[in-house]
Design an enzyme around this catalytic site. Structure first.
Site, mmCIF file in Angstrom:
data_model
loop_
_atom_site.group_PDB
_atom_site.id
_atom_site.type_symbol
_atom_site.label_atom_id
_atom_site.label_comp_id
_atom_site.label_asym_id
_atom_site.label_seq_id
_atom_site.Cartn_x
_atom_site.Cartn_y
_atom_site.Cartn_z
ATOM 1 N N CYS A 1 -21.164 -10.181 27.118
ATOM 2 C CA CYS A 1 -22.430 -10.641 26.563
ATOM 3 C C CYS A 1 -22.175 -10.897 25.087
ATOM 4 O O CYS A 1 -21.115 -10.531 24.582
ATOM 5 C CB CYS A 1 -23.521 -9.587 26.682
ATOM 6 S SG CYS A 1 -23.780 -8.985 28.349
ATOM 7 N N ARG B 1 -20.660 -16.590 26.080
ATOM 8 C CA ARG B 1 -20.408 -15.221 26.556
ATOM 9 C C ARG B 1 -21.500 -14.737 27.526
ATOM 10 O O ARG B 1 -21.402 -13.650 28.076
ATOM 11 C CB ARG B 1 -20.346 -14.242 25.373
ATOM 12 C CG ARG B 1 -19.086 -14.364 24.563
ATOM 13 C CD ARG B 1 -19.013 -13.245 23.555
ATOM 14 N NE ARG B 1 -18.968 -11.952 24.170
ATOM 15 C CZ ARG B 1 -17.853 -11.280 24.461
ATOM 16 N NH1 ARG B 1 -16.694 -11.794 24.161
ATOM 17 N NH2 ARG B 1 -17.901 -10.099 25.016
ATOM 18 N N TRP C 1 -25.201 -11.565 29.990
ATOM 19 C CA TRP C 1 -24.590 -12.001 31.251
ATOM 20 C C TRP C 1 -24.720 -10.785 32.151
ATOM 21 O O TRP C 1 -24.033 -9.784 31.973
ATOM 22 C CB TRP C 1 -23.131 -12.380 31.012
ATOM 23 C CG TRP C 1 -22.405 -12.735 32.256
ATOM 24 C CD1 TRP C 1 -21.629 -11.915 33.016
ATOM 25 C CD2 TRP C 1 -22.371 -14.009 32.901
ATOM 26 N NE1 TRP C 1 -21.122 -12.618 34.088
ATOM 27 C CE2 TRP C 1 -21.557 -13.889 34.050
ATOM 28 C CE3 TRP C 1 -22.964 -15.251 32.628
ATOM 29 C CZ2 TRP C 1 -21.317 -14.961 34.915
ATOM 30 C CZ3 TRP C 1 -22.716 -16.307 33.488
ATOM 31 C CH2 TRP C 1 -21.903 -16.165 34.612
ATOM 32 N N ASN D 1 -22.797 -4.244 25.095
ATOM 33 C CA ASN D 1 -21.883 -4.980 25.978
ATOM 34 C C ASN D 1 -21.000 -3.956 26.655
ATOM 35 O O ASN D 1 -20.570 -3.003 26.008
ATOM 36 C CB ASN D 1 -20.949 -5.901 25.180
ATOM 37 C CG ASN D 1 -21.669 -7.119 24.672
ATOM 38 O OD1 ASN D 1 -22.828 -7.337 25.001
ATOM 39 N ND2 ASN D 1 -20.972 -7.894 23.873
ATOM 40 N N GLY D 2 -20.676 -4.200 27.920
ATOM 41 C CA GLY D 2 -19.782 -3.282 28.620
ATOM 42 C C GLY D 2 -20.491 -2.634 29.788
ATOM 43 O O GLY D 2 -21.571 -3.079 30.198
ATOM 44 N N GLU E 1 -3.052 -21.073 46.259
ATOM 45 C CA GLU E 1 -3.851 -21.063 45.034
ATOM 46 C C GLU E 1 -3.052 -21.680 43.875
ATOM 47 O O GLU E 1 -3.599 -22.430 43.064
ATOM 48 C CB GLU E 1 -4.304 -19.634 44.713
ATOM 49 C CG GLU E 1 -5.036 -19.442 43.389
ATOM 50 C CD GLU E 1 -6.258 -20.331 43.205
ATOM 51 O OE1 GLU E 1 -6.714 -20.966 44.168
ATOM 52 O OE2 GLU E 1 -6.735 -20.421 42.063
ATOM 53 N N LYS F 1 -4.296 -24.949 41.730
ATOM 54 C CA LYS F 1 -4.479 -24.888 40.267
ATOM 55 C C LYS F 1 -3.743 -26.050 39.603
ATOM 56 O O LYS F 1 -4.258 -26.721 38.727
ATOM 57 C CB LYS F 1 -3.932 -23.545 39.776
ATOM 58 C CG LYS F 1 -4.534 -22.910 38.597
ATOM 59 C CD LYS F 1 -5.941 -22.399 38.681
ATOM 60 C CE LYS F 1 -6.756 -22.725 39.852
ATOM 61 N NZ LYS F 1 -8.032 -22.273 40.062
ATOM 62 N N GLU G 1 -5.550 -29.397 40.382
ATOM 63 C CA GLU G 1 -6.843 -29.505 39.695
ATOM 64 C C GLU G 1 -6.701 -29.977 38.258
ATOM 65 O O GLU G 1 -7.445 -30.833 37.816
ATOM 66 C CB GLU G 1 -7.515 -28.123 39.639
ATOM 67 C CG GLU G 1 -8.310 -27.718 40.839
ATOM 68 C CD GLU G 1 -8.931 -26.332 40.659
ATOM 69 O OE1 GLU G 1 -8.189 -25.356 40.388
ATOM 70 O OE2 GLU G 1 -10.152 -26.213 40.768
ATOM 71 N N HIS H 1 10.348 -27.685 59.389
ATOM 72 C CA HIS H 1 9.788 -28.384 60.538
ATOM 73 C C HIS H 1 9.140 -29.709 60.134
ATOM 74 O O HIS H 1 8.242 -30.193 60.828
ATOM 75 C CB HIS H 1 8.791 -27.479 61.268
ATOM 76 C CG HIS H 1 9.432 -26.253 61.848
ATOM 77 N ND1 HIS H 1 10.353 -26.314 62.869
ATOM 78 C CD2 HIS H 1 9.342 -24.940 61.519
ATOM 79 C CE1 HIS H 1 10.782 -25.090 63.172
ATOM 80 N NE2 HIS H 1 10.186 -24.227 62.342
ATOM 81 N N LYS I 1 -17.773 -27.383 37.814
ATOM 82 C CA LYS I 1 -17.629 -25.929 37.922
ATOM 83 C C LYS I 1 -18.394 -25.397 39.129
ATOM 84 O O LYS I 1 -17.927 -24.527 39.837
ATOM 85 C CB LYS I 1 -18.138 -25.273 36.631
ATOM 86 C CG LYS I 1 -17.943 -23.766 36.565
ATOM 87 C CD LYS I 1 -16.484 -23.407 36.422
ATOM 88 C CE LYS I 1 -16.229 -21.925 36.491
ATOM 89 N NZ LYS I 1 -14.825 -21.643 36.851
#
Ligand code: G6P
Length: 621
Positions: free
Chosen positions: A2, A27, A84, A110-111, A494, A498, A501, A517, A616
């Site tokens: 945050c 944030r 957040w 925050n946290g 993945e 990446k 993308e 094969h 996104k």
């Protein structure tokens, strides 16, 4: 994750707070609030939604939020927060600041306060009324409790006493009505800085909030408390010893400051992986046990399900692929993974005994949401793994396990993927324990290994220049293959996504043994093959596969553990990860692959954070 901003000084505080919060919206942006002293009276205004909503409310109340307009009454001290959500959905009540029961103390935080349930219970017994569902509110009441009972109205001692009892992480700012000249700030495992101005001092979670006013900054370190007044800043340890530290001069421009000094959000977010993983697991592992509050699966419910399903899109789908492998290994229950857009229309074999796990960073991907609704319609129990608190998937699923990645700005998902894996491991190990498929020693061994992951990621990040150099030599590649066996294959999927993308280089992921094969026909002199070699059982087989591609002229980059000498020797170049139980290797092996994609894209001059054709959050079918 945050944003925090605090101000004490000669100027009008409100425009500084609002402007600072806007600079910190990256944030967190689901709700925001400010508190300030007006004639020594405390004012608290907080609102769900973007910072504009807060700003409009302030204007409606007659406050000016722009510079150059006089406030009716001068406001010289205040603090603000942009949130957040982690504990409690975005709402006016859950927004910060939080005011203590008897209105002496106000905090922004925050946290994560890990023992907030116990502290809350203690305070409720003392007669305190809670107004929000957040863990943070506990801090306000606890500080006030000490302030009034055993600290003789000494704010510093009250903050100290509360910090001794709080377990978890925090960047905390405290304002007290009876001390109208100061703010107290404290830090543990969450960023906090002090900006030194002329006739003013600033507190912030990040430099962008203050860069317009001062470039003279002090970084507060863990377990320190700062006492900030208009013309002084004093720094102490949490035990009260004085600390002397020099300030430093920030020479970044404002845009670089938002990215924490990194060139792109993607890189900043890769560097946040250790803290994101830690935030996701640490509050859920207590005294050698996984604690998932309200987890809906007991032994009977798990065993009643003939299989478990993962449903997701993109990177989240790849997390599900790893999840399949993990759950099958530790729970010995069959698992299916589906891309959400396929699941929905395939007439899935789902009934009221089914367990469907839905993974989504945003919690809003339409394909995933629709697939989840289909699973619910057929009677399944739905469990979601989601990053955005209060998002549609989080709200509609029967149970949600939140990742604590914080906002992910870059389109390519990095830290969110790692936190999704973290949740999957927690769930898999816990389910295996519940149904007795692993014994206590094995369970504790996995937890010990999991807890070490953040540290090990940090170690790899220290040598990221090895990947940077490799990418600078290969960024002209037209096509790249990623190969691996078992978990390494799912990781390769993945890694390949990446790269595609963000660098627009064609690539494919293949199981090491399947290449021969068909696809091996594409390997020719100079073709780059990235090979994951983390699974002990499959190492010799992979080394044979590497020989096959090298015999056809391929150049091989290996991702392997530093203790696997044979594997290192079999590759042209190797990036080594710290040793780890193979079951957890995807948590380490993915970071070098993300760095590889990043540097390939940077070398090609691509717009890393906003790749072409991608969004996104995809809320269309
Ligand atoms: C989009 C993004 C991907 C992401 C996928 C799933 O396609 O570009 O990076 O992995 O959506 O997003 P979610 O928010 O559901 O995890």
């Amino acid at each position: 994750m945050c944003g925090i901003v605090g101000y004490v000084g000669d100027r009008d505080a409100l425009p500084i707070l609002i402007k600072g919060l806007k600079k910190l919206e990256y944030r967190g942006y689901d709700s925001s609030g400010v508190t300030f002293l007006e004639d020594d009276r405390i004012r608290l205004i907080k609102k769900k939604g973007r910072i504009e909503v807060l700003e409009n409310s302030l204007k409606e109340l007659g406050y000016n939020t722009d510079f150059g307009h006089e406030q009716e009454k001068k406001i010289c001290l205040g603090m603000g927060h942009t949130r957040w959500a982690t504990h409690g959905a975005p709402s006016d009540e859950n927004a910060h600041p939080h005011l203590s029961d008897r209105r002496h103390v106000c905090v922004i935080h925050n946290g994560i306060i890990e023992n907030y349930t116990e502290l809350r219970g203690f305070l409720i017994e003392k007669g305190v009324r809670f107004l929000s569902e957040t863990d943070s509110e506990v801090a306000a009441h606890l500080i006030e409790y000490h302030y009034l009972t055993n600290c003789n109205a000494d704010l510093f001692s009250a903050v100290q006493a509360a910090l001794m009892e709080i377990e978890g992480s925090y960047a905390l700012v405290v304002l007290c009505t009876e001390h109208p000249d100061l703010l107290i700030a404290a830090k543990k495992d969450n960023p906090l800085i002090i900006g030194y101005g002329e006739g003013a001092n600033y507190i912030a979670s990040d430099i962008p909030a203050v860069i317009e006013y001062t470039r003279n900054v002090l970084i507060v370190e863990d377990n320190e408390i700062a006492v900030v007044r208009r013309d002084s800043v004093e720094l102490f340890t949490v035990h009260g010893q004085k600390v002397e530290r020099d300030t430093f001069r920030v020479d970044w421009d404002a845009e670089a400051a938002e990215k924490g000094g990194f060139e792109h959000f993607m890189m900043k977010e890769i560097f946040e992986e250790p803290s994101a993983v830690k935030a996701t697991i640490s509050s859920r592992i207590r005294s050698n046990r996984i604690v998932l509050d309200g987890f809906p699966l007991n032994r009977d419910r798990i065993l009643k399900a003939s299989r478990i399903h993962f449903v997701a899109c993109g990177t989240a789908y790849h997390a599900g692929c790893v999840g399949k492998n993990i759950i099958e290994k530790v729970c010995r229950i069959p698992v299916e993974v589906d891309v959400a857009s396929e699941f929905r229309y395939k007439d899935p074999i789902i009934d009221e005994n089914s367990i469907v796990i839905i993974i989504s960073q945003s919690g809003e991907t339409l394909d995933t949401l629709a697939a989840m609704r289909e699973a619910k319609r057929r009677g399944a129990l739905t469990i979601s793994i989601v990053n955005v608190v209060g998002s549609s998937i989080a709200r509609e699923s029967d149970y949600v396990l939140y990742t604590a990645a914080g906002p992910e700005i870059s389109v390519a998902s990095t830290k969110a993927y790692l936190t999704q894996l973290s949740c999957i491991y927690l769930m898999a190990f816990e389910m295996a324990r519940i149904i007795g498929r692993i014994d206590q020693a094995e369970y504790e061994h996995y937890l010990d290994e999991l807890i070490l992951v953040p540290e090990k990621i940090s170690l790899m990040l220290e040598k990221q220049s090895e990947i940077q150099r490799f990418a600078s030599e290969h960024f002209n590649a037209k096509s790249i293959f990623f190969i691996g066996r078992g978990l390494d294959y799912f990781l390769s999927m993945e890694a390949s996504l990446k790269l595609k993308e963000i660098s627009y280089i064609h690539s494919e992921a293949y199981p090491g043994g399947e290449l021969k094969h068909g696809t091996i026909a594409l390997i020719e002199k100079g073709t780059l093959v990235v090979c994951s070699l983390t699974q002990d059982r499959l190492l010799e087989k992979m080394i044979s596969n590497i020989s096959e591609v090298k015999a056809r002229g391929a150049v091989v980059l290996g991702i392997t553990s530093q203790d696997k000498e044979n594997a290192i020797r079999s590759c042209d170049e190797a990036f080594t990860i710290p040793p780890i139980d193979p079951i957890l290797a995807p948590m380490l092996a993915v970071t070098p692959c993300q760095l590889f994609a990043y540097y390939m894209a940077v070398n090609k001059g691509c717009d890393v954070d906003k790749p072409r054709n991608l969004a996104k959050s995809v809320t269309v079918e």
